[in-house]
Design a protein around this motif. Structure first.
Motif, PDB file in Angstrom:
ATOM      1  N   GLU A 167      17.711 -53.968  78.257  1.00 48.05           N
ATOM      2  CA  GLU A 167      18.396 -55.246  78.127  1.00 48.05           C
ATOM      3  C   GLU A 167      17.585 -56.146  77.207  1.00 48.05           C
ATOM      4  O   GLU A 167      16.353 -56.067  77.177  1.00 48.05           O
ATOM      5  N   PHE A 168      18.297 -57.014  76.464  1.00 47.73           N
ATOM      6  CA  PHE A 168      17.648 -57.930  75.547  1.00 47.73           C
ATOM      7  C   PHE A 168      18.337 -59.286  75.658  1.00 47.73           C
ATOM      8  O   PHE A 168      19.540 -59.358  75.917  1.00 47.73           O
ATOM      9  N   PRO A 169      17.610 -60.387  75.442  1.00 42.81           N
ATOM     10  CA  PRO A 169      18.247 -61.717  75.507  1.00 42.81           C
ATOM     11  C   PRO A 169      19.397 -61.856  74.510  1.00 42.81           C
ATOM     12  O   PRO A 169      20.458 -62.384  74.837  1.00 42.81           O
ATOM     13  N   VAL A 170      19.187 -61.379  73.283  1.00 44.60           N
ATOM     14  CA  VAL A 170      20.202 -61.482  72.230  1.00 44.60           C
ATOM     15  C   VAL A 170      20.366 -60.113  71.584  1.00 44.60           C
ATOM     16  O   VAL A 170      19.381 -59.440  71.289  1.00 44.60           O
ATOM     17  N   VAL A 171      21.611 -59.710  71.376  1.00 50.25           N
ATOM     18  CA  VAL A 171      21.907 -58.406  70.783  1.00 50.25           C
ATOM     19  C   VAL A 171      22.864 -58.592  69.609  1.00 50.25           C
ATOM     20  O   VAL A 171      23.839 -59.352  69.708  1.00 50.25           O
ATOM     21  N   PHE A 172      22.576 -57.921  68.507  1.00 53.65           N
ATOM     22  CA  PHE A 172      23.488 -57.847  67.364  1.00 53.65           C
ATOM     23  C   PHE A 172      23.952 -56.399  67.230  1.00 53.65           C
ATOM     24  O   PHE A 172      23.128 -55.489  67.147  1.00 53.65           O
ATOM     25  N   ILE A 173      25.252 -56.195  67.214  1.00 49.36           N
ATOM     26  CA  ILE A 173      25.819 -54.873  66.914  1.00 49.36           C
ATOM     27  C   ILE A 173      26.525 -54.996  65.576  1.00 49.36           C
ATOM     28  O   ILE A 173      27.494 -55.748  65.434  1.00 49.36           O
ATOM     29  N   VAL A 228      11.932 -58.186  66.622  1.00 51.28           N
ATOM     30  CA  VAL A 228      13.245 -57.564  66.506  1.00 51.28           C
ATOM     31  C   VAL A 228      13.127 -56.072  66.776  1.00 51.28           C
ATOM     32  O   VAL A 228      12.238 -55.408  66.247  1.00 51.28           O
ATOM     33  N   THR A 229      13.990 -55.566  67.622  1.00 52.42           N
ATOM     34  CA  THR A 229      14.032 -54.137  67.919  1.00 52.42           C
ATOM     35  C   THR A 229      15.252 -53.520  67.259  1.00 52.42           C
ATOM     36  O   THR A 229      16.378 -53.951  67.511  1.00 52.42           O
ATOM     37  N   LEU A 230      15.044 -52.541  66.389  1.00 55.68           N
ATOM     38  CA  LEU A 230      16.144 -51.793  65.771  1.00 55.68           C
ATOM     39  C   LEU A 230      16.344 -50.518  66.578  1.00 55.68           C
ATOM     40  O   LEU A 230      15.419 -49.723  66.727  1.00 55.68           O
ATOM     41  N   ILE A 231      17.547 -50.303  67.069  1.00 54.99           N
ATOM     42  CA  ILE A 231      17.775 -49.187  67.981  1.00 54.99           C
ATOM     43  C   ILE A 231      19.237 -48.764  67.902  1.00 54.99           C
ATOM     44  O   ILE A 231      20.114 -49.569  67.572  1.00 54.99           O
ATOM     45  N   THR A 232      19.507 -47.496  68.163  1.00 48.50           N
ATOM     46  CA  THR A 232      20.883 -47.000  68.121  1.00 48.50           C
ATOM     47  C   THR A 232      21.576 -47.223  69.453  1.00 48.50           C
ATOM     48  O   THR A 232      20.932 -47.415  70.487  1.00 48.50           O
ATOM     49  N   LEU A 233      22.899 -47.187  69.430  1.00 48.77           N
ATOM     50  CA  LEU A 233      23.666 -47.335  70.669  1.00 48.77           C
ATOM     51  C   LEU A 233      23.337 -46.222  71.656  1.00 48.77           C
ATOM     52  O   LEU A 233      23.349 -46.431  72.866  1.00 48.77           O
ATOM     53  N   HIS A 234      23.022 -45.040  71.153  1.00 42.42           N
ATOM     54  CA  HIS A 234      22.719 -43.922  72.042  1.00 42.42           C
ATOM     55  C   HIS A 234      21.408 -44.120  72.794  1.00 42.42           C
ATOM     56  O   HIS A 234      21.201 -43.506  73.846  1.00 42.42           O
ATOM     57  N   ALA A 235      20.534 -44.976  72.270  1.00 46.41           N
ATOM     58  CA  ALA A 235      19.203 -45.114  72.858  1.00 46.41           C
ATOM     59  C   ALA A 235      19.039 -46.356  73.721  1.00 46.41           C
ATOM     60  O   ALA A 235      17.975 -46.563  74.290  1.00 46.41           O
TER      61      ALA A 235
END
Length: 264
Positions: free
Chosen positions: A104-110, A92-99
């Motif tokens: 691209e990722f297969p699955v994204v949770f916002i 799991v990658t934790l990252i901000t919208l600015h970064a």
């Protein structure tokens, strides 16, 4: 010496001494070094961070003195945590919208797709001109998903020690109904999920509650913001986007169906 004089001296010294020496002088002359003399364990942990920064700065000592600082600042500005991501690892990658731009990722949770977070409260109340920039940032986040995208918001959120009702982001209203379906859940859900394959875009949300339509000049009451006066009304399909001038909290832009405003 005044802060202005200290900075002026450091600017002059930057052309004559190694960058690590300039760093040491800045710590001493600004008084920053004295913060760590108490021996407090928390402050010593921060001192370790300072030493790590100095270790990085030492790598620029071999450059000509006049080039070292500009080169360091330029390279630091270009580096982010996104540069160190390992695309092949399953984690799991934790990252901000600015970064996330360019990734691209297969699955994204916002998460936290709520008024006051996405878009940020300052964009809603203090600087409406930046609202469209927030919308573009949200769009960047949406388009990072290769297969599925999940959008979530909470019913209640604790912020600054106060628990309050959360209002789903007005940006959600811009997502076309043609790409929306239901997620199988055990109970009514406020969660959203998107399939970017084009086959489906699933979002499970409660139907919009009925509300009293508003007009400019209406006096209203909000459970959080108190008494206010409707300054502007914009029809948004079956909903209304209302700008309300509250006596104690200034102007707020709200969706009428979600704001639970009492007229009178």
């Amino acid at each position: 010496a005044s802060s202005t004089a200290v900075l002026a001296d450091l600017r002059i010294a930057a052309n004559d001494i190694a960058l690590s020496e300039l760093f040491d002088r800045a710590l001493r002359d600004t008084g920053f070094l004295t913060l760590f003399e108490s021996g407090d364990p928390e402050m010593m942990d921060r001192w370790d961070n300072v030493l790590q920064l100095r270790s990085t700065i030492e790598q620029y000592d071999a450059l000509p003195h006049e080039e070292a600082l500009p080169t360091f600042l330029e390279e630091v500005a270009l580096v982010s945590d996104a540069d160190t991501l390992e695309a092949d690892e399953e984690k799991v990658t934790l990252i901000t919208l600015h970064a996330v731009k360019g990734l691209e990722f297969p699955v994204v949770f916002i998460t936290g797709v709520e008024e006051g977070l996405i878009p940020h409260q300052r964009s809603i109340s203090d600087n409406p001109e930046s609202l469209e920039e927030e919308r573009r940032l949200f769009y960047v986040g949406l388009t990072r998903a290769e297969q599925r995208l999940y959008l979530t918001h909470t019913f209640r959120r604790t912020r600054f020690g106060t628990s309050e009702m959360a209002i789903p982001s007005s940006f959600l209203m811009s997502i076309p109904d043609s790409v929306i379906g239901n997620l199988p859940t055990r109970s009514p859900s406020r969660r959203a999920a998107i399939s970017t394959s084009g086959a489906s875009f699933n979002r499970s949300v409660e139907s919009q509650p009925s509300f009293q339509r508003l007009s400019e000049g209406d006096r209203v009451f909000h459970t959080r913001f108190g008494d206010g006066l409707v300054a502007k009304v914009v029809d948004k399909g079956d909903d209304q986007e209302v700008t309300v001038s509250f006596k104690r909290h200034g102007q707020k832009r709200l969706m009428a169906s979600l704001a639970n405003l009492t007229v009178g």
